[in-house]
Write a protein that holds these residues in place. Structure first.
Motif, PDB file in Angstrom:
ATOM      1  N   TYR A  78       0.829  -1.203   0.000  1.00 46.51           N
ATOM      2  CA  TYR A  78       0.000   0.000   0.000  1.00 46.51           C
ATOM      3  C   TYR A  78       0.862   1.251   0.000  1.00 46.51           C
ATOM      4  N   SER A  79       0.486   2.203  -0.834  1.00 44.22           N
ATOM      5  CA  SER A  79       1.219   3.449  -0.946  1.00 44.22           C
ATOM      6  C   SER A  79       0.796   4.414   0.157  1.00 44.22           C
ATOM      7  N   ARG A  80       1.555   5.485   0.266  1.00 46.18           N
ATOM      8  CA  ARG A  80       1.202   6.556   1.197  1.00 46.18           C
ATOM      9  C   ARG A  80       1.458   7.875   0.474  1.00 46.18           C
ATOM     10  N   ILE A  81       0.410   8.414  -0.111  1.00 49.32           N
ATOM     11  CA  ILE A  81       0.538   9.619  -0.907  1.00 49.32           C
ATOM     12  C   ILE A  81       0.411  10.865  -0.035  1.00 49.32           C
ATOM     13  N   ASN A  82       0.773  11.988  -0.635  1.00 52.36           N
ATOM     14  CA  ASN A  82       0.580  13.288   0.003  1.00 52.36           C
ATOM     15  C   ASN A  82      -0.658  13.929  -0.610  1.00 52.36           C
ATOM     16  N   LEU A  83      -1.466  14.563   0.213  1.00 49.41           N
ATOM     17  CA  LEU A  83      -2.694  15.165  -0.288  1.00 49.41           C
ATOM     18  C   LEU A  83      -2.433  16.229  -1.350  1.00 49.41           C
ATOM     19  N   MET A  84      -1.220  16.756  -1.372  1.00 54.69           N
ATOM     20  CA  MET A  84      -0.888  17.780  -2.358  1.00 54.69           C
ATOM     21  C   MET A  84      -0.370  17.204  -3.672  1.00 54.69           C
ATOM     22  N   ASP A  85      -0.219  15.868  -3.754  1.00 58.14           N
ATOM     23  CA  ASP A  85       0.287  15.253  -4.974  1.00 58.14           C
ATOM     24  C   ASP A  85      -0.699  15.434  -6.126  1.00 58.14           C
ATOM     25  N   ASP A  86      -0.160  15.636  -7.319  1.00 55.33           N
ATOM     26  CA  ASP A  86      -1.005  15.845  -8.503  1.00 55.33           C
ATOM     27  C   ASP A  86      -1.854  14.621  -8.821  1.00 55.33           C
ATOM     28  N   GLU A  87      -1.343  13.441  -8.505  1.00 60.86           N
ATOM     29  CA  GLU A  87      -2.055  12.224  -8.889  1.00 60.86           C
ATOM     30  C   GLU A  87      -3.399  12.062  -8.176  1.00 60.86           C
ATOM     31  N   ILE A  88      -3.592  12.740  -7.074  1.00 62.16           N
ATOM     32  CA  ILE A  88      -4.896  12.651  -6.403  1.00 62.16           C
ATOM     33  C   ILE A  88      -5.577  14.012  -6.368  1.00 62.16           C
ATOM     34  N   ALA A  89      -5.290  14.822  -7.373  1.00 61.67           N
ATOM     35  CA  ALA A  89      -5.919  16.143  -7.445  1.00 61.67           C
ATOM     36  C   ALA A  89      -7.445  16.071  -7.362  1.00 61.67           C
ATOM     37  N   PRO A  90      -8.113  15.115  -8.040  1.00 62.30           N
ATOM     38  CA  PRO A  90      -9.578  15.039  -7.914  1.00 62.30           C
ATOM     39  C   PRO A  90     -10.058  14.784  -6.487  1.00 62.30           C
ATOM     40  N   VAL A  91      -9.303  13.960  -5.752  1.00 64.23           N
ATOM     41  CA  VAL A  91      -9.671  13.690  -4.360  1.00 64.23           C
ATOM     42  C   VAL A  91      -9.508  14.953  -3.522  1.00 64.23           C
ATOM     43  N   ARG A  92      -8.390  15.632  -3.725  1.00 66.46           N
ATOM     44  CA  ARG A  92      -8.159  16.873  -2.973  1.00 66.46           C
ATOM     45  C   ARG A  92      -9.228  17.913  -3.305  1.00 66.46           C
ATOM     46  N   GLN A  93      -9.611  18.007  -4.566  1.00 71.96           N
ATOM     47  CA  GLN A  93     -10.652  18.958  -4.958  1.00 71.96           C
ATOM     48  C   GLN A  93     -11.988  18.615  -4.308  1.00 71.96           C
ATOM     49  N   ALA A  94     -12.275  17.325  -4.178  1.00 74.51           N
ATOM     50  CA  ALA A  94     -13.515  16.910  -3.509  1.00 74.51           C
ATOM     51  C   ALA A  94     -13.491  17.314  -2.038  1.00 74.51           C
ATOM     52  N   ILE A  95     -12.324  17.138  -1.392  1.00 70.38           N
ATOM     53  CA  ILE A  95     -12.196  17.525   0.012  1.00 70.38           C
ATOM     54  C   ILE A  95     -12.340  19.035   0.157  1.00 70.38           C
ATOM     55  N   GLU A  96     -11.692  19.780  -0.732  1.00 73.95           N
ATOM     56  CA  GLU A  96     -11.791  21.240  -0.694  1.00 73.95           C
ATOM     57  C   GLU A  96     -13.231  21.696  -0.894  1.00 73.95           C
ATOM     58  N   CYS A  97     -13.967  20.978  -1.730  1.00 72.72           N
ATOM     59  CA  CYS A  97     -15.375  21.302  -1.961  1.00 72.72           C
ATOM     60  C   CYS A  97     -16.180  21.120  -0.681  1.00 72.72           C
ATOM     61  N   ILE A  98     -15.918  20.036   0.045  1.00 69.36           N
ATOM     62  CA  ILE A  98     -16.605  19.795   1.317  1.00 69.36           C
ATOM     63  C   ILE A  98     -16.300  20.907   2.309  1.00 69.36           C
ATOM     64  N   LEU A  99     -15.033  21.318   2.372  1.00 63.44           N
ATOM     65  CA  LEU A  99     -14.643  22.378   3.301  1.00 63.44           C
ATOM     66  C   LEU A  99     -15.326  23.695   2.949  1.00 63.44           C
ATOM     67  N   ARG A 100     -15.410  23.992   1.659  1.00 61.42           N
ATOM     68  CA  ARG A 100     -16.079  25.238   1.241  1.00 61.42           C
ATOM     69  C   ARG A 100     -17.575  25.184   1.534  1.00 61.42           C
ATOM     70  N   GLN A 101     -18.177  24.054   1.254  1.00 65.43           N
ATOM     71  CA  GLN A 101     -19.618  23.928   1.471  1.00 65.43           C
ATOM     72  C   GLN A 101     -19.991  24.044   2.945  1.00 65.43           C
ATOM     73  N   GLN A 102     -19.039  23.773   3.832  1.00 65.54           N
ATOM     74  CA  GLN A 102     -19.313  23.850   5.259  1.00 65.54           C
ATOM     75  C   GLN A 102     -19.367  25.292   5.773  1.00 65.54           C
ATOM     76  N   GLU A 103     -18.837  26.232   5.006  1.00 67.36           N
ATOM     77  CA  GLU A 103     -18.879  27.644   5.409  1.00 67.36           C
ATOM     78  C   GLU A 103     -20.329  28.098   5.651  1.00 67.36           C
ATOM     79  N   PRO A 104     -20.540  28.951   6.660  1.00 67.68           N
ATOM     80  CA  PRO A 104     -19.556  29.633   7.514  1.00 67.68           C
ATOM     81  C   PRO A 104     -19.220  28.867   8.798  1.00 67.68           C
ATOM     82  N   TYR A 105     -19.423  27.545   8.764  1.00 71.22           N
ATOM     83  CA  TYR A 105     -19.137  26.740   9.949  1.00 71.22           C
ATOM     84  C   TYR A 105     -17.800  26.008   9.781  1.00 71.22           C
ATOM     85  N   PRO A 106     -17.111  25.747  10.873  1.00 75.84           N
ATOM     86  CA  PRO A 106     -15.757  25.172  10.796  1.00 75.84           C
ATOM     87  C   PRO A 106     -15.735  23.744  10.265  1.00 75.84           C
TER      88      PRO A 106
END
Length: 263
Positions: A78-106
């Motif tokens: 099993y690999s251990r990637i970094n969230l900033m790696d380009d290869e998982i950009a779609p996953v990171r974008q999905a996480i960023e979307c969740i964080l934005r949608q949670q505004e204005p709550y933490p």
């Protein structure tokens, strides 16, 4: 020492920690009790396929499955990637979307050791509002237990702290060879005024199904409850271990405060 004693000892430790007999594990993994005994004593080398079956039966996390493979002389699976790696950009974008949608709550993205990997702007605004300069640590547990960080602003500190500690202790019980988690527990227990009895995990104790956190906002309480999201069937250590925690207001006062901070 038998040639494969190390991986056998690791498997035996996992079996004992799961309170399974050799016969129980052999039946679950579809292997003979005799062969399992030979593996545990180091007389026989387990194949990668057998390690996979035993890992599934023992519910061993991906990180520790790699350790078993290495101990048996195989390459980690099993690999251990970094969230900033380009290869998982779609996953990171999905996480960023969740964080934005949670505004204005933490909302936070935390790893297995409660380190904050990502957070939305609302989290920074709330902590900066409660404590000048924001949170001192980048780790949730240290924020909660350190009396010079967010601890003085938690009105129900004992409830929050004991619940988080149970989560950590459950993780350690589930991964008994995780030295970093044990070190984190020792660091947390070293803070002042932490009850010594919290050091020992209570048998059968489970974290609360829903925890409400009450913050002191200059004498006016703010209350949030949390939801935690995880990835369903990850095949990577990083994705298997991260959690997305979203805070929601319990009352109108808290909701209005979050909206006011956003504007």
């Amino acid at each position: 020492m038998q040639p494969y004693a190390h991986v056998g000892a690791l498997l035996r430790d996992w079996r004992v920690s799961r309170h399974l007999s050799q016969m129980d594990l052999a039946l679950d993994a579809g292997v003979s009790t005799r062969h399992l005994s030979f593996v545990e004593t180091g007389k026989s080398q387990p194949s990668p396929a057998l390690l996979a079956r035993l890992s599934d039966a023992l519910e061993i996390p991906l990180r520790e499955q790699n350790a078993l493979l290495i101990a048996a002389g195989f390459a980690p699976k099993y690999s251990r990637i970094n969230l900033m790696d380009d290869e998982i950009a779609p996953v990171r974008q999905a996480i960023e979307c969740i964080l934005r949608q949670q505004e204005p709550y933490p909302a936070f993205v935390i790893d297995r050791y409660w380190d904050i990997l990502m957070a939305n702007d609302a989290a920074g605004r709330l902590f900066a509002h409660l404590r000048s300069g924001g949170a001192k640590h980048g780790n949730i547990l240290h924020q909660v237990f350190d009396p010079t960080d967010m601890r003085p602003f938690l009105l129900n500190w004992e409830d929050v702290a004991s619940d988080l500690l149970q989560h950590l202790q459950s993780d350690i019980a589930g991964s008994p060879h995780d030295a970093r988690a044990k070190a984190l527990l020792a660091e947390i227990m070293s803070y002042p005024d932490v009850p010594k009895e919290w050091q020992r995990r209570k048998p059968g104790a489970t974290p609360l199904p829903l925890l409400t956190t009450h913050f002191d906002d200059n004498g006016s309480p703010l209350a949030f409850f949390s939801t935690i999201s995880t990835f369903g069937t990850p095949r990577d250590i990083t994705l298997a271990e991260i959690r997305i925690e979203c805070l929601f207001p319990v009352d109108d006062t808290t909701a209005q405060k979050c909206h006011a901070l956003a504007h």
